[in-house]
Write an enzyme that holds these catalytic residues in place. Sequence first.
Site, PDB file in Angstrom:
ATOM      1  CD  GLU A   1      -3.624  -6.978   0.306  1.00 48.09           C
ATOM      2  OE1 GLU A   1      -2.760  -6.676  -0.419  1.00 48.09           O
ATOM      3  OE2 GLU A   1      -4.141  -6.081   1.355  1.00 48.09           O
TER       4      GLU A   1
ATOM      5  CD  GLU B   1      -3.510  -6.248  -4.807  1.00 52.16           C
ATOM      6  OE1 GLU B   1      -3.174  -5.123  -4.275  1.00 52.16           O
ATOM      7  OE2 GLU B   1      -4.762  -7.042  -4.593  1.00 52.16           O
TER       8      GLU B   1
END
Length: 649
Positions: free
Chosen positions: A145, A299
């Site tokens: 991320e 995710e």
Amino acid sequence: MTGLYYGGDYNPEQWPPQVWKEDVALMREAGVNLVTVGVFAWSSLEPERGRYEFGWLDQVMDLLGSAGVQVDLATPTASPPPWFSLRHPDALPVNADGVRLTHGSRDTYCACAPAYREAAAGIARALGERYAGHPALAMWHVHNEYGTVCHCDHAAASFRRWLRDRYGDLDRLNATWTTAFWSQGYGSWEEIRPPRATQYLVNPTHALDFRRFWSDELLAAYSEQKAILRSFTPELPITTNFVFGAWVPVDHARWAPEVDVVAIDHYPGDAGIGAEQQTAFGADLARSWAGGRSWLLMEQAAGSVNDGRRLTTKAPGRMTRHSLAHVARGSKGALFFQWRASRGGAEMFHSALVPHAGSSTRRFREVVELGAALPRIAEVEASAVQADVAILWDAESWWAMQATHLPSSELDYLAAVQAAHRQVWAAGVGADLPAPTADLSPYRLVVVPSLYLVSAEAAAAIARYVEGGGHVLVTYFSGIVNEDAQVWLGGYPGAFTDVLGIRVEEFHPVAEVELASGGRGTVWSEDVQLAGAEVIDRYAGGVLDGSPAITRHQYGDGVAWYVSTQLADEAYRALLDQAMRGAGIELPVLPAGVELVRRHADGTTWTFLLNHGDAAAVVPVEGLDLLSGAEVNGSLVLPAGGQAVVRSE
């Protein structure tokens, strides 16, 4: 690998070895075939500088491989270990207030710090050397991320280098940043700092360029690790997981060509039906970034929705519907964070495929059911999503609209784009979210919601599209500034006045406004003057009583609509239905609460149907339901919370 991926983040370093064997047995029961390993394991892999502990990871890789579970192996560089932060305090991030943060959470680093980049390259190289050729290794997962910003001296020096490359000389920078305003003219590059907290409003172009800089700098950090891993395993795909949020200074559309597989993390922030709408939006955005290539949901949360105040447990079937919604829109599978819920740590209550209560639970039973369902629909992987509508998305326009100097604090680019997408989603029509400069010719209707920042190139592309016969619907506060955040002069919306056949002299931000049709608007209104357009609806009451609110203009062979307020959903849906029909789009007949996505390949159509409602629904469709194996002869009764994937020849 052929077929769809299923699994998620696996953190064996948090558990003793005896649990690993239980995990692998449960993975086989659930049909898991891919797990991401090592995302936050830096301190376990390199407990002190240059000393690596790979023994535990060797065991895990071998154990997974023997069970037929492939590994997406991560470089753990999103969370440097304590020894690194103590050794290199200058690599700790500094926030906009000038405060240097301390170690104790994730993402405590500055990507501009040379020591950090060197250490990140070191652990990536060590992993590449160790695991190249391992039979379980299927993919590399760089970092986690990307999105951490820093305002330290390292960042300042890198920012100045970036500005030199972008502008060449200070005269051009000063002109672009309008530094004559408030005596901000720069006489040397050393005078330029990151846009830290200041007395009043910051320079909007300064702040915008700082975001652009960080997107490029983080991409460079990713690319360094990618090159190292590529040297060891040229045959394996390399990616990183994109995270979406207002705080993220990453232009994912520009990053997408640099990853072998676009991968996203997606966590809806609405416990109600908004979670389903946001899921569809996130998946359509990922597919658009991928540009037709495969992408992957890396995710999602298995058991709950976090709205920022509380964790709302997903009802039975909701995890499955969210997963299928992503697959319907092009994901090569459904992965989760995480496999087993942590016993401790900051995310101990983050839901997982194996909850704290263990495998004898309602959630794990649904995990097993989903694992059995995905192979039954794997044939959809080679098909393409049918998208007749384009809703333009631009990260830089989003960044520019987060500035503090705008006429209303209620202006919200993301909300405007999601409002448009929400109506198209409810209509059962497929939508892409391309960049403003993309080829728009494949689309019957292009929606341009509050596209504040518009370059001359983008304005020309949209004009050509309409002139050539395309249909476009533009909403308020679009085409206001150019790519340098400088106003298009001559009346609003300056970039689009000719195409729209209107001119606006004054804005009227509002809390609420009524329309003559009975519709309602919020946030914004404008004094719209006609310059060739026809009136579709007018304001009713207030200072704009009787003035045009919605217009339509014939431009070349195409049609351009303009909406000068944020329509409430009911009125917005009716208007977009009208615009879609006018553009030749056939609208499916759908019961309330049912989501529809169609995919096509070689004369075959796959129709995904997801019932998010509380009652059974009848949907007209014909073919074979791949999930149940039942033939569908003209209509399908979809139970409350049910799903179907119908193949039709």
